[in-house]
Scaffold this motif. Structure first.
Motif, PDB file in Angstrom:
ATOM      1  N   PRO A 105     -75.931  -1.968  -3.042  1.00 31.92           N
ATOM      2  CA  PRO A 105     -74.957  -2.436  -4.040  1.00 31.92           C
ATOM      3  C   PRO A 105     -75.152  -1.719  -5.369  1.00 31.92           C
ATOM      4  O   PRO A 105     -76.232  -1.183  -5.654  1.00 31.92           O
ATOM      5  CB  PRO A 105     -75.271  -3.930  -4.165  1.00 31.92           C
ATOM      6  CG  PRO A 105     -76.695  -4.060  -3.735  1.00 31.92           C
ATOM      7  CD  PRO A 105     -76.918  -3.005  -2.689  1.00 31.92           C
ATOM      8  N   LEU A 106     -74.094  -1.701  -6.164  1.00 37.87           N
ATOM      9  CA  LEU A 106     -74.212  -1.166  -7.513  1.00 37.87           C
ATOM     10  C   LEU A 106     -75.297  -1.917  -8.274  1.00 37.87           C
ATOM     11  O   LEU A 106     -75.513  -3.115  -8.058  1.00 37.87           O
ATOM     12  CB  LEU A 106     -72.881  -1.309  -8.261  1.00 37.87           C
ATOM     13  CG  LEU A 106     -71.743  -0.369  -7.858  1.00 37.87           C
ATOM     14  CD1 LEU A 106     -70.473  -0.747  -8.617  1.00 37.87           C
ATOM     15  CD2 LEU A 106     -72.100   1.085  -8.128  1.00 37.87           C
ATOM     16  N   VAL A 107     -75.963  -1.227  -9.162  1.00 38.30           N
ATOM     17  CA  VAL A 107     -77.006  -1.837  -9.981  1.00 38.30           C
ATOM     18  C   VAL A 107     -76.531  -1.865 -11.427  1.00 38.30           C
ATOM     19  O   VAL A 107     -75.610  -1.140 -11.808  1.00 38.30           O
ATOM     20  CB  VAL A 107     -78.328  -1.048  -9.867  1.00 38.30           C
ATOM     21  CG1 VAL A 107     -78.853  -1.086  -8.437  1.00 38.30           C
ATOM     22  CG2 VAL A 107     -78.154   0.389 -10.346  1.00 38.30           C
ATOM     23  N   TYR A 148     -74.584   3.920  -3.724  1.00 39.94           N
ATOM     24  CA  TYR A 148     -74.594   2.697  -4.522  1.00 39.94           C
ATOM     25  C   TYR A 148     -73.137   2.363  -4.833  1.00 39.94           C
ATOM     26  O   TYR A 148     -72.491   3.048  -5.642  1.00 39.94           O
ATOM     27  CB  TYR A 148     -75.385   2.902  -5.809  1.00 39.94           C
ATOM     28  CG  TYR A 148     -76.869   3.145  -5.596  1.00 39.94           C
ATOM     29  CD1 TYR A 148     -77.782   2.101  -5.684  1.00 39.94           C
ATOM     30  CD2 TYR A 148     -77.350   4.424  -5.316  1.00 39.94           C
ATOM     31  CE1 TYR A 148     -79.144   2.317  -5.493  1.00 39.94           C
ATOM     32  CE2 TYR A 148     -78.707   4.655  -5.124  1.00 39.94           C
ATOM     33  CZ  TYR A 148     -79.593   3.595  -5.210  1.00 39.94           C
ATOM     34  OH  TYR A 148     -80.944   3.814  -5.024  1.00 39.94           O
ATOM     35  N   VAL A 149     -72.611   1.331  -4.195  1.00 44.15           N
ATOM     36  CA  VAL A 149     -71.170   1.079  -4.244  1.00 44.15           C
ATOM     37  C   VAL A 149     -70.876  -0.390  -4.537  1.00 44.15           C
ATOM     38  O   VAL A 149     -71.741  -1.257  -4.416  1.00 44.15           O
ATOM     39  CB  VAL A 149     -70.495   1.493  -2.922  1.00 44.15           C
ATOM     40  CG1 VAL A 149     -70.629   2.994  -2.699  1.00 44.15           C
ATOM     41  CG2 VAL A 149     -71.095   0.734  -1.742  1.00 44.15           C
ATOM     42  N   ASP A 150     -69.617  -0.651  -4.897  1.00 41.53           N
ATOM     43  CA  ASP A 150     -69.240  -2.009  -5.294  1.00 41.53           C
ATOM     44  C   ASP A 150     -68.957  -2.913  -4.100  1.00 41.53           C
ATOM     45  O   ASP A 150     -69.025  -4.132  -4.221  1.00 41.53           O
ATOM     46  CB  ASP A 150     -68.024  -1.975  -6.226  1.00 41.53           C
ATOM     47  CG  ASP A 150     -66.776  -1.468  -5.534  1.00 41.53           C
ATOM     48  OD1 ASP A 150     -66.897  -0.571  -4.682  1.00 41.53           O
ATOM     49  OD2 ASP A 150     -65.674  -1.968  -5.851  1.00 41.53           O
ATOM     50  N   LYS A 151     -68.628  -2.342  -2.949  1.00 39.76           N
ATOM     51  CA  LYS A 151     -68.383  -3.144  -1.744  1.00 39.76           C
ATOM     52  C   LYS A 151     -69.315  -2.658  -0.635  1.00 39.76           C
ATOM     53  O   LYS A 151     -68.886  -2.034   0.342  1.00 39.76           O
ATOM     54  CB  LYS A 151     -66.918  -3.042  -1.319  1.00 39.76           C
ATOM     55  CG  LYS A 151     -65.949  -3.688  -2.311  1.00 39.76           C
ATOM     56  CD  LYS A 151     -64.517  -3.588  -1.824  1.00 39.76           C
ATOM     57  CE  LYS A 151     -63.575  -4.391  -2.717  1.00 39.76           C
ATOM     58  NZ  LYS A 151     -63.532  -3.917  -4.090  1.00 39.76           N
ATOM     59  N   GLY A 198     -70.933   4.617  -7.549  1.00 38.66           N
ATOM     60  CA  GLY A 198     -69.564   4.422  -7.994  1.00 38.66           C
ATOM     61  C   GLY A 198     -68.740   3.530  -7.105  1.00 38.66           C
ATOM     62  O   GLY A 198     -69.236   2.873  -6.189  1.00 38.66           O
ATOM     63  N   VAL A 199     -67.450   3.547  -7.396  1.00 38.86           N
ATOM     64  CA  VAL A 199     -66.481   2.698  -6.722  1.00 38.86           C
ATOM     65  C   VAL A 199     -65.574   3.575  -5.878  1.00 38.86           C
ATOM     66  O   VAL A 199     -65.064   4.588  -6.355  1.00 38.86           O
ATOM     67  CB  VAL A 199     -65.641   1.918  -7.758  1.00 38.86           C
ATOM     68  CG1 VAL A 199     -64.576   1.080  -7.072  1.00 38.86           C
ATOM     69  CG2 VAL A 199     -66.550   1.039  -8.618  1.00 38.86           C
ATOM     70  N   PHE A 200     -65.392   3.201  -4.630  1.00 39.73           N
ATOM     71  CA  PHE A 200     -64.450   3.910  -3.768  1.00 39.73           C
ATOM     72  C   PHE A 200     -63.128   3.153  -3.783  1.00 39.73           C
ATOM     73  O   PHE A 200     -63.039   2.013  -3.341  1.00 39.73           O
ATOM     74  CB  PHE A 200     -64.969   3.992  -2.334  1.00 39.73           C
ATOM     75  CG  PHE A 200     -66.162   4.897  -2.177  1.00 39.73           C
ATOM     76  CD1 PHE A 200     -66.067   6.243  -2.484  1.00 39.73           C
ATOM     77  CD2 PHE A 200     -67.373   4.403  -1.729  1.00 39.73           C
ATOM     78  CE1 PHE A 200     -67.164   7.087  -2.341  1.00 39.73           C
ATOM     79  CE2 PHE A 200     -68.470   5.237  -1.580  1.00 39.73           C
ATOM     80  CZ  PHE A 200     -68.366   6.576  -1.890  1.00 39.73           C
ATOM     81  N   PHE A 201     -62.105   3.776  -4.343  1.00 42.49           N
ATOM     82  CA  PHE A 201     -60.793   3.146  -4.350  1.00 42.49           C
ATOM     83  C   PHE A 201     -59.741   4.231  -4.532  1.00 42.49           C
ATOM     84  O   PHE A 201     -60.002   5.285  -5.101  1.00 42.49           O
ATOM     85  CB  PHE A 201     -60.658   2.121  -5.485  1.00 42.49           C
ATOM     86  CG  PHE A 201     -60.704   2.719  -6.866  1.00 42.49           C
ATOM     87  CD1 PHE A 201     -59.541   3.080  -7.524  1.00 42.49           C
ATOM     88  CD2 PHE A 201     -61.916   2.932  -7.508  1.00 42.49           C
ATOM     89  CE1 PHE A 201     -59.587   3.639  -8.793  1.00 42.49           C
ATOM     90  CE2 PHE A 201     -61.965   3.485  -8.776  1.00 42.49           C
ATOM     91  CZ  PHE A 201     -60.797   3.840  -9.422  1.00 42.49           C
ATOM     92  N   GLY A 202     -58.539   3.934  -4.050  1.00 43.18           N
ATOM     93  CA  GLY A 202     -57.388   4.797  -4.309  1.00 43.18           C
ATOM     94  C   GLY A 202     -57.650   6.251  -3.984  1.00 43.18           C
ATOM     95  O   GLY A 202     -57.673   6.669  -2.827  1.00 43.18           O
ATOM     96  N   ALA A 203     -57.880   7.036  -5.039  1.00 40.54           N
ATOM     97  CA  ALA A 203     -57.962   8.485  -4.891  1.00 40.54           C
ATOM     98  C   ALA A 203     -59.364   8.976  -4.546  1.00 40.54           C
ATOM     99  O   ALA A 203     -59.609  10.172  -4.510  1.00 40.54           O
ATOM    100  CB  ALA A 203     -57.479   9.153  -6.182  1.00 40.54           C
TER     101      ALA A 203
END
Length: 405
Positions: free
Chosen positions: A321-323, A297-300, A266-271
């Motif tokens: 990285p994300l797949v 597995y992350v976007d950054k 997933g994506v780690f952002f904000g909350a």
């Protein structure tokens, strides 16, 4: 000459049933975004043919060409309206999508398409604006409008505000919203109009969970308007992929050789933040760390990998990285535990309205799920998964240890 033109010229009838439902989704494969995948899964799970109007808009991610397999032949025609780099707060992008989408709809009609139903889903907001514009011109269409999340308020509880220019698209929608009893301020009412157009014009209003519906309804002051929304509302949880999709694109990635392997996608952002996960692994002893492994597995990945090294966790946490989506589904079947985290909303929203869509993807894998949950969230009430309180690093570490015995 195409087969379609030959069939038309000879007066022959196609053996395939014509679509009765038109899907309007700004995001749709090959766009590599969550909402694009959810819409494609909806189509697959409906099991009926549809046509799709989407955008070519650039979201900054590489196209996921294999994701076309999700809906497959059920998506009879996919018309992509040309678009530039996406900006959530830029009305001109929504305006261009709506104008181009209306032209695409007229082309479909001139090609002999007739529809009974219209479906749209946000995010992104442009999906509902185009669908509302079509509904105004064709009121006999049954419009099903789905909200993935609240539109007017972000994950920090802030009222989203952006200017709403007067145009051939906005003027009739503002009029419909006001006629239904909603007030739209052109100075900052872009996101208000998205929700209000749905409330005013949609025949069926879909929410992904009951707390999302309650939170969004609480922002509507008039009790009669709230009751009207409730009467037309349905709860559709995020769609679970069928078994075939988990084997559609095998992944070359492997798990570690350690006995117990966890994974987060997933994506780690904000909350949501990486530390909610990694801090617990930092409490493990040296011996325990030889028996467990976490793949993120992350976007950054570069930024998260740097943070993992600084925490001294490189021996127990690997960052990738994300797949692409179908490869992700395949990977979920390889791990001992799949991790999902709540969005933090305490002090922000009266109710936590979010259920991560990846939870449905995890369920379809058949693998055990561990959730870091906020009190009162729907994840915290889900007895089919293992749960520890988000932010309680000691409890998370204890759960990890319990899997090593």
């Amino acid at each position: 000459m195409t087969v379609r033109k030959i069939v038309r010229r000879l007066g022959l009838r196609s053996s395939r049933p014509a679509p009765q439902r038109l899907v309007v989704s700004y995001l749709y494969p090959p766009t590599a975004e969550t909402s694009a995948y959810v819409v494609a899964k909806r189509i697959r799970n409906w099991g009926i043919p549809v046509d799709v109007i989407s955008s070519t808009g650039d979201t900054g991610r590489e196209p996921d060409k294999a994701a076309g397999q999700i809906a497959g032949d059920l998506a009879r025609r996919v018309i992509q309206v040309p678009g530039g780099r996406h900006d959530l707060n830029d009305w001109s992008i929504i305006e261009d999508f709506s104008t181009g989408g209306l032209a695409a709809f007229e082309q479909l009609q001139s090609d002999g398409r007739t529809y009974r139903e219209l479906y749209s889903r946000s995010m992104m907001p442009g999906s509902h604006i185009l669908a509302a514009s079509i509904k105004q011109r064709h009121p006999d269409l049954h419009w099903i409008a789905e909200f993935s999340d609240p539109v007017r308020f972000n994950t920090r509880g802030e009222h989203r505000q952006a200017p709403l220019p007067y145009s051939a698209i906005t003027a009739p929608l503002i009029a419909s919203a006001q006629q239904a009893g909603y007030s739209v301020d052109p100075a900052n009412g872009m996101f208000d109009l998205v929700e209000y157009a749905v409330y005013a014009l949609a025949d069926t209003i879909v929410f992904t969970n009951k707390q999302q519906r309650e939170l969004m309804l609480n922002a509507v002051a008039d009790p009669q308007l709230r009751e009207s929304i409730v009467r037309r509302s349905k709860i559709w949880p995020h769609p679970i992929p069928d078994a075939a999709l988990y084997n559609a694109v095998p992944s070359s990635h492997t798990t570690s050789a350690k006995p117990v392997n966890f994974a987060y996608f997933g994506v780690f952002f904000g909350a949501r933040s990486a530390e909610d996960l990694t801090d617990a692994f930092g409490l493990l002893t040296k011996d325990e760390r030889t028996r467990v492994h976490l793949d993120l597995y992350v976007d950054k990945p570069r930024r998260v990998r740097k943070a993992v090294r600084e925490q001294g966790l490189a021996d127990v946490v690997r960052v990738r990285p994300l797949v692409p989506y179908l490869e992700f589904l395949n990977l979920t079947t390889k791990y001992d535990w799949l991790i999902v985290t709540d969005a933090r909303t305490d002090g922000v929203h009266a109710l936590n309205p979010y259920v991560p869509s990846k939870l449905a993807d995890y369920r379809g894998s058949g693998r055990p799920i561990w959730a870091l949950v906020e009190p009162g969230s729907l994840l915290s009430q889900d007895e089919t998964i293992e749960r520890t309180p988000i932010g309680d690093v000691a409890a998370a570490a204890q759960f990890i240890r319990s899997q090593l015995n």
